[in-house]
Design an enzyme around this catalytic site. Sequence first.
Site, short mmCIF file in Angstrom:
data_model
loop_
_atom_site.label_atom_id
_atom_site.label_comp_id
_atom_site.label_asym_id
_atom_site.label_seq_id
_atom_site.Cartn_x
_atom_site.Cartn_y
_atom_site.Cartn_z
NE ARG A 83 -13.56 -4.60 -4.53
CZ ARG A 83 -12.38 -5.24 -4.89
NH1 ARG A 83 -11.33 -4.42 -5.49
NH2 ARG A 83 -12.09 -6.20 -4.68
CE1 TYR A 99 -3.09 -3.02 0.17
CE2 TYR A 99 -3.22 -2.71 2.65
CZ TYR A 99 -3.71 -3.07 1.70
OH TYR A 99 -4.39 -4.46 1.76
#
Length: 334
Positions: free
Chosen positions: A213, A60
Amino acid sequence: MNDKLATRRLGRNGAVVSALGLGCMGMSDFYAGRDEAEALATIDLALARGINLLDTADMYGPHTNEELVGRAIAGRRTQVFLATKFGIVRDAQDPAKRSVDGRPEYVRAACEASLQRLGVSHIDLYYQHRVDRSVPIEDTVGAMADLVKAGKVRYLGLSEASAQTLERACAVHPISALQSEYSLWTRDPESNSTLAACRRLGVSLVAYSPLGRGFLTGALRSAADFAEDDYRRQSPRFQGENFARNLKLAEAVQSLAQQHGCTPAQLALAWVLAQGQDIVPIPGTKRRRYLEENLGALSVQLSAQELAQLDAVFPPDVAAGSRYPQAAMASINA
């Protein structure tokens, strides 16, 4: 931990975590509208409200999310059950390109790098982010088990692994958690037998993207809602006809949430929480107001009739389009 927040046991090994975790990915990558000060404030609030499970990964950013989490937890390590992941390697020249590495020597190097970025002496839960099909899982998990013996890692996990791979991994060392996408519109762990394998082997399911999401919150109405750097633009589920078909599913969540008297996000999270005490959702957010909303899901009790209604609207494989682009799907359920 705040004793007013519900907890769940992670696997058979006795680790206890908050029933709701916090996914930190979006604070540094993949979603638009990032604000580091607000992200740090969100982690502060999560810890103050009793959330102890923080989830990050070395890819990330890459790397910057671990650094941010490390700054956020400095001086209060004992409040945190810290999870991070290794295995997805992003190209230094083009971060959009990625590969998977499960070699034992890479496992050791990745762990050392994560410990430094996080500023900690040990990681509570260390996941293989994606299974490397070119390396026997026994070799990878064997190297991870060595990290446990060395005191650098407490518990082990896999992410998006198949039932067969999970079983082989457990034969090498206890696996505490399998992290997979799981939500009303992604019920793959049920249909591909991984949830059944988890329960047979005493492995908890850590559900990422439990809000689809963001789709199940009702906040998304068209592809125009995505910024240019939002990775959902590349997801088949958020494109063209698939988007239109999936929008009807999101509208069903909104309608049922209105009937119950909660928000769509709370309803979607409550459904995941109701699937078993061995399931721990980790909704990602980078803003305090959404964190507070998500915490409200712990107070939402769905009746058997409401659960049946949701199951009828959201049978497995109901969502239109695959979860990731074709190349990324190759490393799913490996």
